[in-house]
Each structure stands twice: as structure tokens, then as C-alpha cells.
Motif scaffolding. Structure first.
Motif, PDB file in Angstrom:
ATOM      1  N   ALA B  49     103.954  46.724  30.164  1.00  0.00           N
ATOM      2  CA  ALA B  49     103.167  45.940  29.202  1.00  0.00           C
ATOM      3  C   ALA B  49     103.549  46.299  27.780  1.00  0.00           C
ATOM      4  O   ALA B  49     103.260  45.560  26.836  1.00  0.00           O
ATOM      5  CB  ALA B  49     101.680  46.194  29.430  1.00  0.00           C
ATOM      6  N   GLN B  50     104.200  47.473  27.622  1.00  0.00           N
ATOM      7  CA  GLN B  50     104.640  47.900  26.285  1.00  0.00           C
ATOM      8  C   GLN B  50     106.153  47.714  26.115  1.00  0.00           C
ATOM      9  O   GLN B  50     106.751  48.238  25.172  1.00  0.00           O
ATOM     10  CB  GLN B  50     104.285  49.379  26.075  1.00  0.00           C
ATOM     11  CG  GLN B  50     102.788  49.664  26.209  1.00  0.00           C
ATOM     12  CD  GLN B  50     102.495  51.158  26.272  1.00  0.00           C
ATOM     13  OE1 GLN B  50     102.898  51.912  25.401  1.00  0.00           O
ATOM     14  NE2 GLN B  50     101.795  51.568  27.314  1.00  0.00           N
ATOM     15  N   GLY B  51     106.739  46.988  27.069  1.00  0.00           N
ATOM     16  CA  GLY B  51     108.163  46.680  26.966  1.00  0.00           C
ATOM     17  C   GLY B  51     109.076  47.763  27.506  1.00  0.00           C
ATOM     18  O   GLY B  51     110.278  47.732  27.293  1.00  0.00           O
ATOM     19  N   ILE B  52     108.500  48.749  28.198  1.00  0.00           N
ATOM     20  CA  ILE B  52     109.315  49.847  28.752  1.00  0.00           C
ATOM     21  C   ILE B  52     109.369  49.705  30.264  1.00  0.00           C
ATOM     22  O   ILE B  52     108.323  49.606  30.925  1.00  0.00           O
ATOM     23  CB  ILE B  52     108.697  51.221  28.384  1.00  0.00           C
ATOM     24  CG1 ILE B  52     108.580  51.357  26.866  1.00  0.00           C
ATOM     25  CG2 ILE B  52     109.519  52.367  28.977  1.00  0.00           C
ATOM     26  CD1 ILE B  52     107.633  52.447  26.417  1.00  0.00           C
ATOM     27  N   GLN B  53     110.577  49.676  30.826  1.00  0.00           N
ATOM     28  CA  GLN B  53     110.728  49.519  32.271  1.00  0.00           C
ATOM     29  C   GLN B  53     110.931  50.885  32.917  1.00  0.00           C
ATOM     30  O   GLN B  53     111.957  51.525  32.707  1.00  0.00           O
ATOM     31  CB  GLN B  53     111.928  48.617  32.584  1.00  0.00           C
ATOM     32  CG  GLN B  53     111.754  47.195  32.072  1.00  0.00           C
ATOM     33  CD  GLN B  53     110.631  46.440  32.776  1.00  0.00           C
ATOM     34  OE1 GLN B  53     110.582  46.402  33.983  1.00  0.00           O
ATOM     35  NE2 GLN B  53     109.742  45.853  31.996  1.00  0.00           N
ATOM     36  N   GLN B  54     109.938  51.355  33.662  1.00  0.00           N
ATOM     37  CA  GLN B  54     110.069  52.636  34.345  1.00  0.00           C
ATOM     38  C   GLN B  54     109.620  52.477  35.806  1.00  0.00           C
ATOM     39  O   GLN B  54     108.449  52.636  36.129  1.00  0.00           O
ATOM     40  CB  GLN B  54     109.216  53.705  33.654  1.00  0.00           C
ATOM     41  CG  GLN B  54     109.517  55.095  34.183  1.00  0.00           C
ATOM     42  CD  GLN B  54     108.508  56.102  33.681  1.00  0.00           C
ATOM     43  OE1 GLN B  54     107.505  56.376  34.324  1.00  0.00           O
ATOM     44  NE2 GLN B  54     108.773  56.649  32.519  1.00  0.00           N
ATOM     45  N   PRO B  55     110.563  52.110  36.701  1.00  0.00           N
ATOM     46  CA  PRO B  55     110.198  51.898  38.100  1.00  0.00           C
ATOM     47  C   PRO B  55     109.654  53.173  38.735  1.00  0.00           C
ATOM     48  O   PRO B  55     110.123  54.271  38.440  1.00  0.00           O
ATOM     49  CB  PRO B  55     111.524  51.492  38.766  1.00  0.00           C
ATOM     50  CG  PRO B  55     112.403  51.061  37.650  1.00  0.00           C
ATOM     51  CD  PRO B  55     111.997  51.893  36.462  1.00  0.00           C
ATOM     52  N   GLN B  56     108.664  52.989  39.563  1.00  0.00           N
ATOM     53  CA  GLN B  56     108.004  54.141  40.159  1.00  0.00           C
ATOM     54  C   GLN B  56     107.403  53.736  41.503  1.00  0.00           C
ATOM     55  O   GLN B  56     107.025  52.587  41.701  1.00  0.00           O
ATOM     56  CB  GLN B  56     106.884  54.574  39.207  1.00  0.00           C
ATOM     57  CG  GLN B  56     106.240  55.872  39.541  1.00  0.00           C
ATOM     58  CD  GLN B  56     105.179  56.221  38.506  1.00  0.00           C
ATOM     59  OE1 GLN B  56     104.011  55.943  38.713  1.00  0.00           O
ATOM     60  NE2 GLN B  56     105.589  56.838  37.404  1.00  0.00           N
ATOM     61  N   GLN B  57     107.295  54.691  42.414  1.00  0.00           N
ATOM     62  CA  GLN B  57     106.731  54.423  43.734  1.00  0.00           C
ATOM     63  C   GLN B  57     105.266  53.981  43.624  1.00  0.00           C
ATOM     64  O   GLN B  57     104.494  54.558  42.863  1.00  0.00           O
ATOM     65  CB  GLN B  57     106.809  55.693  44.594  1.00  0.00           C
ATOM     66  CG  GLN B  57     106.310  55.512  46.003  1.00  0.00           C
ATOM     67  CD  GLN B  57     107.185  54.558  46.820  1.00  0.00           C
ATOM     68  OE1 GLN B  57     108.403  54.697  46.850  1.00  0.00           O
ATOM     69  NE2 GLN B  57     106.565  53.582  47.464  1.00  0.00           N
ATOM     70  N   VAL B  58     104.939  52.922  44.389  1.00  0.00           N
ATOM     71  CA  VAL B  58     103.545  52.465  44.490  1.00  0.00           C
ATOM     72  C   VAL B  58     103.058  52.787  45.901  1.00  0.00           C
ATOM     73  O   VAL B  58     103.812  52.651  46.866  1.00  0.00           O
ATOM     74  CB  VAL B  58     103.442  50.951  44.213  1.00  0.00           C
ATOM     75  CG1 VAL B  58     101.997  50.475  44.324  1.00  0.00           C
ATOM     76  CG2 VAL B  58     104.017  50.615  42.834  1.00  0.00           C
TER      77      VAL B  58
END
Lengths: 196, 88
Positions: B49-58
Motif C-alpha cells: 500500500a506504500q509502494g514497496i513490494q516485499q513478498p512474504q509467506q501467508v
């Protein structure tokens, strides 16, 4: 912050972006409309009805659907993409002991490609706030009274995944064809606010 | 992508009420639940939502209604990013 992921600021940004792309000649507005119309045309609860009916008549399909719905859907020519971003789908099965119901407490996430546009009540604050804390009472308001022995599992589609309920096959339908079974399924049955 | 939790692990959700977008609903903050499955790797919503892409386990985390609301015999399952969770 608030408990909503209200989409109005992002909707405004999308409109601005769309206008800018059109102005620069990078986007033909008719093209965008065509994609959206094609998606809306394919997105229908009839898709979900077919999925449920197939699962009732084909135990192997049912097993694949519950294990990995995204991989099972193409067997019926369906997907969770529809030309847009592919979403992960979980199909959750009602049994004699467990009844499932879906909600998105943060906004109104919904398996659009399988169920079509969501009903107004699904997006209402009343449903979203109450079904997580008092599901039995909410289901009674929908006319569904469950036995005390039936456990209720609520699924909050709060992030990236979408849910669809696989209702129990109605009794006395052993002789019906797959198409006749599909005609018995209802949208509320696939959300979990009704039995079929 | 390393996975900190496995199915069956007990976890506790964050109590932080951030001043930015998040997908951890109020009703599930600071609550104890059980991991019932993995739900893919997705950009952490708070950052995207702040324009930062940080993929992480859900993770799929199931909570007893009594833990969330102090009453009820049902369960509620949510999809929660790893950052929202700590060991019980």
C-alpha cells in the motif's frame, strides 16, 4: 488506522492513471471496456453452480477441488483469473458436522468469477461485522437453523484468497442429472448463508 | 521463501494498531490461534500500500470464537502474513 481497506483513494488513482494513459495514446479506452465487459459476462453464479454439481457427481473431482481448487477449475473450463489477476480459491466443504460461511470483514472480497457480482448484503457492515462474532444468529436471520451439534467455521477473506462453500448435496437427488443438480444450487448456498 | 511456521503450530497475532493500511483486522489482534495451512507467498499488504513490494509467506490461521470474542463455539479462519505472527 481504520479497519477498512476502503478502495476509494485507489479508485481515484486508477481513474487518473487511466486518463493519463489515454492522453498519451498508450491506452485505447474501448480496449479496457472490452476486457471488463468480457470478464463481467463470464462472471456468473452459474459457474459456481456447475462446480458444486460436478463435485457431487464426481468424487475424484471433488477431492481435487478441495485439495487445490485453482487446478481443478480448468476441468470445467473455469479459472479464477478471467483475464485479470489470478486469485487463489479455497473450496470449503459442508458436512453433517461442519457448516462453512464466508465473509470479508475488511471490505467485500468475493469469488466474482464463480459467483458473479456480490449481493448487497454481503457488502453491508451489518453482515461483515456480525457473521464473524454471531454466525449462528446471522444464519437464522437467513432462515437457516443448524443443529446445535453442527460446528460453524467462518472464513474471513481478509487477504489474497477467495472462498466458495461446497454445500451438502440435497437428499433425494440420486436420480438427478448433473445439469438438474446444478439448477438446485443457489448463490447463498455457495456463500454458506443457505443450505441447498 | 523460508517458512517460520508449520501446520499445527500455535501463534499469537500482533497487538500493533498501525497508522497505515493493514490486513490484520482489529478483532484478531493479540489473539492466539493455530496454523492450519499455508496460503501462498504474497507482497505484504502493509508495504505494498506504500509502494514497496516485499513478498512474504501467508498462513491460514484458525481462531476459536471464545479467544476472539469471549463467547461462541464456532471458529474463524484468516489469512495472515508472517509479520503479523509471533510464537505463542
Amino acid at each position: 488506522m481504520s479497519d477498512d481497506h476502503d478502495d476509494s483513494p485507489i479508485a481515484a488513482r486508477v481513474r487518473e492513471l487511466e486518463a493519463m494513459l489515454e492522453e498519451k495514446g498508450l491506452l485505447d479506452p474501448r480496449e479496457l471496456d472490452q476486457v471488463l465487459e468480457a470478464f463481467a459476462h463470464r462472471a456468473s453464479p452459474a459457474n459456481g453452480f456447475r462446480v458444486a454439481a460436478r463435485a457431487w457427481v464426481d468424487p475424484a473431482f471433488r477431492a481435487r477441488l478441495l485439495e487445490n481448487a485453482n487446478e481443478a477449475l480448468p476441468e470445467l473450463g473455469l479459472s479464477m483469473g478471467g483475464g485479470l489477476q489470478v486469485q487463489r480459491l479455497h473450496v470449503v466443504e459442508n458436512t453433517e458436522d461442519v457448516h462453512n460461511v464466508i465473509v470479508c470483514t475488511l471490505c467485500s472480497c468475493y469469488p466474482l468469477s464463480l459467483l458473479g457480482p456480490s449481493p448487497t448484503w454481503y457488502k453491508s457492515t451489518a453482515y461483515r461485522s456480525k457473521v464473524v462474532s454471531h454466525p449462528r444468529e446471522v444464519l437464522e436471520q437467513f432462515g437457516l437453523t443448524l443443529p446445535e451439534t453442527t460446528r460453524i467455521d467462518v472464513w474471513d477473506a481478509n487477504a489474497e484468497s477467495r472462498y466458495m462453500v461446497l454445500p451438502r448435496r440435497p437428499e433425494g437427488t440420486e436420480d438427478l442429472s448433473e445439469a438438474e443438480l446444478a439448477a438446485k444450487v443457489t448463490r447463498n448456498g455457495l456463500i454458506g448463508t443457505a443450505a441447498v | 521463501m523460508s517458512e517460520r511456521y508449520r501446520t499445527g503450530d500455535r501463534v499469537r497475532t500482533s497487538t500493533v494498531d498501525p497508522d497505515h493500511h493493514t490486513r490484520l483486522p482489529h478483532y484478531a489482534r493479540g489473539r492466539r490461534g493455530t496454523v492450519i495451512g499455508h496460503d501462498g507467498v504474497h507482497p505484504l499488504a502493509d508495504l505494498s500500500a506504500q509502494g514497496i513490494q516485499q513478498p512474504q509467506q501467508v498462513y491460514l490461521v484458525r481462531f476459536a470464537a471464545r479467544e476472539l470474542f469471549g463467547h461462541g463455539d464456532h471458529s474463524v479462519t484468516l489469512s495472515l502474513w508472517e509479520d503479523y505472527l509471533s510464537d505463542e
